[in-house]
Scaffold this motif. Sequence first.
Motif, short mmCIF file in Angstrom:
data_model
loop_
_atom_site.label_atom_id
_atom_site.label_comp_id
_atom_site.label_asym_id
_atom_site.label_seq_id
_atom_site.Cartn_x
_atom_site.Cartn_y
_atom_site.Cartn_z
N GLN A 128 0.84 -1.18 0.00
CA GLN A 128 0.00 0.00 0.00
C GLN A 128 0.88 1.24 0.00
OE1 GLN A 128 -2.34 0.60 3.58
NE2 GLN A 128 -0.84 -0.49 4.84
N PRO A 129 0.37 2.37 -0.48
CA PRO A 129 1.19 3.58 -0.54
C PRO A 129 1.54 4.10 0.85
CG PRO A 129 -0.74 3.74 -1.97
CD PRO A 129 -0.94 2.55 -1.10
N LEU A 130 2.62 4.81 0.93
CA LEU A 130 2.97 5.54 2.14
C LEU A 130 2.13 6.81 2.22
CD1 LEU A 130 6.80 5.09 1.76
CD2 LEU A 130 5.56 4.42 3.82
N SER A 131 1.75 7.18 3.41
CA SER A 131 0.98 8.41 3.60
C SER A 131 1.89 9.49 4.19
CB SER A 131 -0.20 8.15 4.53
OG SER A 131 0.25 7.93 5.87
N VAL A 132 1.39 10.70 4.23
CA VAL A 132 2.18 11.81 4.78
C VAL A 132 2.42 11.63 6.28
CG1 VAL A 132 1.47 13.45 3.02
CG2 VAL A 132 0.06 13.16 5.07
N GLN A 133 1.61 10.79 6.92
CA GLN A 133 1.79 10.55 8.35
C GLN A 133 2.86 9.51 8.65
OE1 GLN A 133 -1.45 10.60 7.01
NE2 GLN A 133 -1.74 12.73 7.67
N ARG A 239 6.79 9.69 -2.58
CA ARG A 239 5.76 10.57 -3.15
C ARG A 239 5.35 10.10 -4.54
NH1 ARG A 239 9.12 14.29 -0.53
NH2 ARG A 239 10.26 14.76 -2.46
N CYS A 240 6.27 9.50 -5.26
CA CYS A 240 5.98 9.00 -6.62
C CYS A 240 5.30 7.64 -6.59
CB CYS A 240 7.28 8.89 -7.42
SG CYS A 240 8.06 10.47 -7.80
N GLY A 241 5.25 6.99 -5.43
CA GLY A 241 4.64 5.67 -5.34
C GLY A 241 5.58 4.54 -5.65
N VAL A 242 6.87 4.83 -5.81
CA VAL A 242 7.85 3.78 -6.09
C VAL A 242 8.19 3.02 -4.81
CG1 VAL A 242 10.20 3.29 -6.90
CG2 VAL A 242 8.79 5.01 -8.06
N VAL A 243 8.32 3.74 -3.71
CA VAL A 243 8.54 3.12 -2.41
C VAL A 243 7.21 3.07 -1.67
CG1 VAL A 243 9.71 3.35 -0.18
CG2 VAL A 243 10.93 3.86 -2.29
N VAL A 244 6.84 1.90 -1.20
CA VAL A 244 5.56 1.69 -0.52
C VAL A 244 5.81 0.96 0.80
CG1 VAL A 244 4.20 1.70 -2.67
CG2 VAL A 244 5.23 -0.45 -1.87
#
Length: 248
Positions: A128-133, A239-244
């Motif tokens: 799943q994507p990383l969030s700003v939190q 932010r680009c979704g490459v690292v999750v």
Amino acid sequence: MIDFRALQQQFMAHIRDPEKPAPQRVPAQRMAVYRELMLNNVGSFIDSGFPVLKSLYREADWQALRQRFFAQHDSHSPLFVDIAAEFLAYLNGLEQLQPHDPPYLKELAHYEYLELKLDVMPEADHQQPLSVQDDLVTTPLLLNQVAEIGQYRYPVHYAAAHQCELEPVETLLLVYRNPELEIAFMVVNAMTVALLARLSVDSPVTLGAVISALQQQFDQFPAEVIEQGVIQMLGQLARCGVVVKPLG
């Protein structure tokens, strides 16, 4: 059955190459219709899969390349993305380019195929994507499976703008699907490639482990420079979704 199989083989051999004998008792006009339908069907897949490459050719030269692929290469799947892979395999097997072929023919074809391949690749159900939190220091990190590095001798991402006039420049491109589900790319350097190599699609790693590994690999640079560079690049890749991160 043997005769029918031989008839099928002769039928397809003529469809692929009209210089080969056609089956007896089949009108030449009908064979021409069959050939046109099949060639156009396969050709439309190639055109839509390699639009930039197609734009570098005169129409007659592009049609001739498609016809040579159709006649000479044994494809094993009718699926769109598989036909694109077969066309790339055919180009990679060419021992000599034609005078009108761009010198980076095979590399541009690989780049366009990579975009197509990632565009149809399913999302990983354990990511799943990383969030700003999310804190990069404490969050386990994964590499999005819809991301891949292409290494080229030419800046093939400029091919559409510059046509055939590209000078050789060693180029590393990170191709990925962004959070908006669009295929994107970024030019990266060897250190970013090394960073990505420390990430896994399946096995989470920590920021500290990545920093430590790169500090050892690039010990010619100050440790704090490596640390700052890794943090900055991981933030951009997140932010680009490459690292999750793992799901759950």
